[in-house]
Design a protein around this motif. Structure first.
Motif, PDB file in Angstrom:
ATOM      1  N   LYS A 276      66.167 -22.992 -15.932  1.00 19.12           N
ATOM      2  CA  LYS A 276      67.626 -23.179 -15.900  1.00 19.12           C
ATOM      3  C   LYS A 276      68.326 -22.001 -15.211  1.00 19.12           C
ATOM      4  O   LYS A 276      69.378 -21.536 -15.629  1.00 19.12           O
ATOM      5  CB  LYS A 276      68.186 -23.401 -17.308  1.00 19.12           C
ATOM      6  CG  LYS A 276      67.595 -24.621 -18.009  1.00 19.12           C
ATOM      7  CD  LYS A 276      68.312 -24.928 -19.276  1.00 19.12           C
ATOM      8  CE  LYS A 276      67.659 -26.087 -20.037  1.00 19.12           C
ATOM      9  NZ  LYS A 276      67.303 -27.228 -19.195  1.00 19.12           N
ATOM     10  N   LEU A 277      67.680 -21.578 -14.116  1.00 18.27           N
ATOM     11  CA  LEU A 277      68.224 -20.504 -13.292  1.00 18.27           C
ATOM     12  C   LEU A 277      68.363 -21.011 -11.865  1.00 18.27           C
ATOM     13  O   LEU A 277      67.786 -22.038 -11.479  1.00 18.27           O
ATOM     14  CB  LEU A 277      67.292 -19.278 -13.305  1.00 18.27           C
ATOM     15  CG  LEU A 277      66.997 -18.627 -14.664  1.00 18.27           C
ATOM     16  CD1 LEU A 277      65.886 -17.589 -14.513  1.00 18.27           C
ATOM     17  CD2 LEU A 277      68.256 -17.982 -15.232  1.00 18.27           C
ATOM     18  N   ASP A 286      72.457 -17.628 -13.769  1.00 16.90           N
ATOM     19  CA  ASP A 286      72.403 -18.557 -14.885  1.00 16.90           C
ATOM     20  C   ASP A 286      73.136 -19.826 -14.458  1.00 16.90           C
ATOM     21  O   ASP A 286      74.322 -19.789 -14.094  1.00 16.90           O
ATOM     22  CB  ASP A 286      73.069 -17.934 -16.118  1.00 16.90           C
ATOM     23  CG  ASP A 286      72.949 -18.808 -17.343  1.00 16.90           C
ATOM     24  OD1 ASP A 286      73.513 -19.933 -17.324  1.00 16.90           O
ATOM     25  OD2 ASP A 286      72.326 -18.373 -18.320  1.00 16.90           O
ATOM     26  N   THR A 289      76.367 -20.737 -16.679  1.00 17.97           N
ATOM     27  CA  THR A 289      77.564 -19.887 -16.601  1.00 17.97           C
ATOM     28  C   THR A 289      77.892 -19.432 -15.192  1.00 17.97           C
ATOM     29  O   THR A 289      79.010 -18.966 -14.931  1.00 17.97           O
ATOM     30  CB  THR A 289      77.370 -18.640 -17.475  1.00 17.97           C
ATOM     31  OG1 THR A 289      76.313 -17.831 -16.922  1.00 17.97           O
ATOM     32  CG2 THR A 289      77.016 -19.024 -18.901  1.00 17.97           C
ATOM     33  N   ILE A 293      72.411 -12.589 -12.768  1.00 15.68           N
ATOM     34  CA  ILE A 293      71.626 -11.847 -13.759  1.00 15.68           C
ATOM     35  C   ILE A 293      70.971 -10.624 -13.118  1.00 15.68           C
ATOM     36  O   ILE A 293      71.133  -9.500 -13.576  1.00 15.68           O
ATOM     37  CB  ILE A 293      70.561 -12.765 -14.396  1.00 15.68           C
ATOM     38  CG1 ILE A 293      71.235 -13.999 -15.009  1.00 15.68           C
ATOM     39  CG2 ILE A 293      69.760 -12.015 -15.459  1.00 15.68           C
ATOM     40  CD1 ILE A 293      70.249 -15.055 -15.473  1.00 15.68           C
TER      41      ILE A 293
END
Length: 576
Positions: A276-277, A286, A289, A293
């Motif tokens: 989920k990146l 991310d 959001t 990162i």
């Protein structure tokens, strides 16, 4: 910054070729060919020499020194320009076809009007060369194959050419005010055999200023694109260089992305999606959001994906991702692991530097041991004799007193004849510390014949290394055909090492065969095949090829301590 030696050597070689094309004196052709080799391998930058200094280069007399000096001051050699004007550019291009020499190119032009590679291909396919002296069916087949080789290479250059350009550009940009980081990426960082174009990354306080500096470098012949964050130029040799200026906090992600390879990057992006990146040249984000990162450090980018940092030469989606996930990524050899060079030449045969100069240069590299392996007598043009070999051996023994920290090994590069025999009888060979055996002729033998040839050389109790095994010359000569699995079995059985010849137009054994040979327990040697002092630094390209072959240091005999190496060289092995 690089030297201009290769550039000037290329001009002298072109002058020699044009003399030959126009039917000039063969002796004069050889004089310029020798001068080209000497300039290309000279230890100093010839651009820093006056005419007197140029004349001290081996094989460079007053006339040639004058031409070099003229070029350095004016950017041209008027006699070369006159010859260029007499011969169409297409005819000059013909001699770049493997197997087509200057004289035959001129015959094609004069007798058949062939003035380009395309017109030669058309002439062969339509039968226009039938009956032309020296152009039989076999010659035509060889020419068509040569054209195919040339087109396969395309505008790609060998890694040595690309590295020289890349390091010159990176050094120049790194010295500019406001440049924070600068490095090359792409296939060059992955140490591929040939390079299409050079990718350079940078971070800077003032990107437009760095771009302006890049597009006005002395090596720039053409500006292809000039933007604020990306520009492309072409050098005088035709190599394209792309510069991208990236944000400071995106450096690691950009370096990973622009190093590639494309299949490797697809795999890393797939891993990011499963976590989920999102992975891009700007960083790891991310998905939920949109938060960045990591991105500034390449190792952290891999770490966020659950992977260790993967050495660039392994990034080809050839199993490195799976090995990394299993914790089985190999610790591949690095240049600092190399303790000595086991394949070099001096001016006793076809080298350009004296024994004393080569030994001193090896000592300056901090080597623990160093072997001189000049050619043996069956390569007749090198004029080696028993007495010359014995005299060199004595000179090496004497030199050993001056270099107590370095073990000097007196070796030879033998010639594997079509039946697998080598130069000199066993008793004479036993006097050498090291025997490398290589194929230098009869490259078109069948796979079965070539396999027997290699196996028999391996079974010679005096042979410790098989040199440049596939005999390829990148872009010019295809690898020989052999049953490599059978050769690997013979090497493992007899304890014979396979060489990775580090010279940029060889890189032989190729990486894919290095990887396959390891499955049979084969040992390796990385040799520079240096014929001049500057060539000793070619070792880096052999190391790069070894890395691409997933090769760990312990399988490479010239990473071993001197005692272990000497035991290997002294052991007779399991011979038939």
């Amino acid at each position: 910054m690089g030297t201009r030696n290769d550039e000037i050597a290329g001009l002298l070689q072109e002058y020699a070729d044009l003399i030959a094309i126009t039917g000039g004196d063969a002796f004069k052709v050889r004089v310029y060919e020798k001068a080209a080799r000497s300039v290309g391998g000279y230890r100093q930058d010839v651009a820093c020499l006056d005419v007197g200094g140029l004349r001290r280069i081996p094989n460079v007399g007053g006339s040639i020194a004058g031409k070099i000096d003229e070029y350095l001051h004016t950017g041209a050699i008027h006699q070369l320009e006159e010859l260029r004007a007499r011969i169409p550019a297409g005819v000059r291009q013909l001699i770049t076809i493997p197997s087509l020499g200057p004289r035959k190119a001129m015959v094609l032009y004069q007798e058949c009007g062939v003035d380009s590679v395309e017109s030669l291909e058309e002439a062969i396919r339509t039968g226009r060369l039938c009956g032309l002296h020296g152009f039989g069916e076999k010659t035509e087949d060889n020419l068509l194959h040569g054209i195919e080789l040339m087109r396969k290479a395309g505008r790609r250059v060998n890694i040595g050419v690309a590295m020289a350009v890349a390091e010159e550009v990176v050094a120049a940009l790194s010295a500019m005010p406001g440049c924070l980081r600068c490095a090359y990426a792409g296939s060059l960082r992955r140490m591929k055999d040939t390079i299409g174009d050079v990718d350079v990354l940078a971070t800077a306080r003032d990107a437009p200023a760095l771009m302006a500096a890049f597009t006005t470098l002395p090596s720039v012949a053409e500006v292809i694109v000039h933007g604020e964050t990306k520009s492309s130029i072409r050098t005088a040799s035709g190599l394209q260089v792309d510069l991208r200026v990236v944000p400071r906090d995106s450096w690691g992600a950009a370096l990973q992305y622009f190093t590639g390879s494309k299949p490797h990057n697809i795999r890393t992006r797939e891993i990011a999606v499963h976590k989920k990146l999102k992975l891009s040249e700007y960083g790891v984000f991310d998905v939920a959001t949109g938060e960045k990162i990591v991105s500034a450090d390449e190792a952290e980018v891999y770490g966020m994906l659950g992977l260790p940092w993967i050495p660039p030469p392994l990034r080809e989606d050839s199993g490195e991702i799976e090995a990394a996930l299993r914790g089985e990524l190999p610790q591949v050899v690095a240049e600092e692991d190399i303790r000595g060079d086991l394949h070099t030449h001096t001016d006793l045969t076809d080298g350009l530097a004296s024994l004393e100069e080569m030994v001193a240069a090896a000592a300056a590299r901090g080597y623990a041991y160093y072997a001189v392996t000049d050619h043996a007598p069956n390569l007749y043009m090198q004029r080696m004799t028993d007495d010359k070999a014995l005299d060199q051996r004595e000179r090496m023994r004497q030199l050993g007193d001056a270099y107590p920290e370095m073990c000097l090994l007196h070796g030879t590069e033998l010639n594997i004849d079509p039946d697998g025999n080598v130069d000199w009888p066993p008793d004479f060979l036993a006097g050498f510390d090291l025997c490398v055996a290589s194929v230098h002729s009869h490259f078109t033998q069948s796979a079965a014949e070539m396999t027997r040839r290699f196996v028999r050389a391996c079974e010679n109790r005096n042979v410790k290394i098989i040199g440049h095994p596939t005999c390829r010359t990148i872009g010019k000569r295809e690898p020989v055909e052999a049953d490599w699995e059978e050769v690997f079995r013979a090497c493992a059985r007899t304890g014979t090492a396979l060489e990775i010849d580090a010279f940029p137009d060889r890189l032989d054994l190729p990486a894919e065969l290095v990887r396959r040979a390891q499955e049979y327990g084969v040992l390796f040697s990385i040799g520079s095949d240096a014929h001049a002092v500057p060539h000793l630094s070619m070792m880096r390209y052999g190391v790069g090829t070894a890395q691409r072959g997933w090769l760990a240091p312990d399988r490479i005999i010239n990473t071993w301590p001197v005692g272990r190496l000497q035991e290997f060289l002294a052991a007779p092995g399991a011979r038939s």
